[in-house]
Design an enzyme around this catalytic site. Structure first.
Site, PDB file in Angstrom:
ATOM      1  N   SER A  12       0.848  -1.192   0.000  1.00 42.75           N
ATOM      2  CA  SER A  12       0.000   0.000   0.000  1.00 42.75           C
ATOM      3  C   SER A  12       0.883   1.240   0.000  1.00 42.75           C
ATOM      4  O   SER A  12       2.018   1.206   0.498  1.00 42.75           O
ATOM      5  CB  SER A  12      -0.900   0.017   1.238  1.00 42.75           C
ATOM      6  N   TYR A  50      -2.700  -0.001  10.559  1.00 41.08           N
ATOM      7  CA  TYR A  50      -2.748  -0.650   9.250  1.00 41.08           C
ATOM      8  C   TYR A  50      -1.544  -0.229   8.415  1.00 41.08           C
ATOM      9  O   TYR A  50      -0.885  -1.060   7.787  1.00 41.08           O
ATOM     10  CB  TYR A  50      -4.040  -0.292   8.520  1.00 41.08           C
TER      11      TYR A  50
END
Length: 233
Positions: free
Chosen positions: A138, A150
């Protein structure tokens, strides 16, 4: 080993994983997809017409027994394994200072341990095929976000990709980290709405994955960061 390449994708029943599976099937690959939800996998198989080149395997990407079984089943069915795509992952959409720790262990295990388990379970087969490991990371694994656990898991995936490359490149195995920005997928369901601004589609990220997988022999594309135009971070 047959001539038709074979791929295994974790979290392949929806979102980016499903889009990658579709693209690879269209490109002539045989594809196995895993996921924890049997119904979701069944719907995906129905959507693509249940081709003989598709396997759907129920399992948890954070459990080595399940990952090992998925690799073994894929090899038994297809006779080879050329690509693994560590795609399974999710976010709790909270922060380390104000979030609920109850959801964190599952997120960390899925996002960080899961890709490592897939690498471990598949490396012998990938050595034989001189194949490729694709880790779906990501932009959050490159750009810090306040309190974002996250994002910390995706920083771990960024490091895992390079650490893995340094070990397996001598064996002829390639490693590619695909790091998407904002993508319109079920990832945002936990927030109840999509973020503002332009979003990429899962198919656009899948195109990047397939591009990396189909590089000529001897070429190792290592890091691909894909943002939608207008995303500043």
């Amino acid at each position: 080993m047959t001539d038709s390449p074979a791929a295994l994708i974790t979290g392949g029943g929806s979102g980016i994983g499903a889009a990658v599976a579709r693209r690879l099937l269209d490109a002539g690959h045989r594809v196995a997809v895993t996921g924890r939800g049997e119904e979701r996998l069944r719907r995906f198989a129905d959507e693509v017409g249940r081709p003989g080149e598709l396997l759907t395997l129920v399992g948890d990407s954070a459990r080595y027994e399940d990952v090992r079984a998925a690799v073994d089943t894929t090899l038994k069915a297809f006779g080879r394994l050329d690509t693994v795509v560590a795609n399974a992952g999710f976010a709790t959409h909270d922060s380390v200072a104000q979030g609920d720790p109850a959801g964190w262990p599952e997120m960390v295990l899925t996002n960080v341990l899961g890709p490592a388990l897939l690498i471990r379970a598949s490396i012998d087969a990938l050595k034989e095929s001189r194949g490729r490991i694709v880790l779906v990371g990501s932009v959050a694994g490159f750009v810090p976000t306040p309190g974002n656990l996250y994002g910390a898991t995706k920083w771990a995936v960024t490091g895992l990709a390079e650490n893995t490359r340094r070990e397996v490149t001598a064996w002829g195995v390639g490693v590619t980290l695909i790091a998407p920005g904002r993508v319109e997928t079920p990832f945002w369901d936990g927030l109840g709405s999509l973020p503002p601004g332009h979003l990429l589609t899962a198919d656009q990220i899948a195109d990047s994955v397939v591009w990396a997988v189909r590089q000529p022999e001897g070429v190792d594309v290592n890091t691909v960061v894909v943002r939608p135009l207008g995303q500043p971070n």
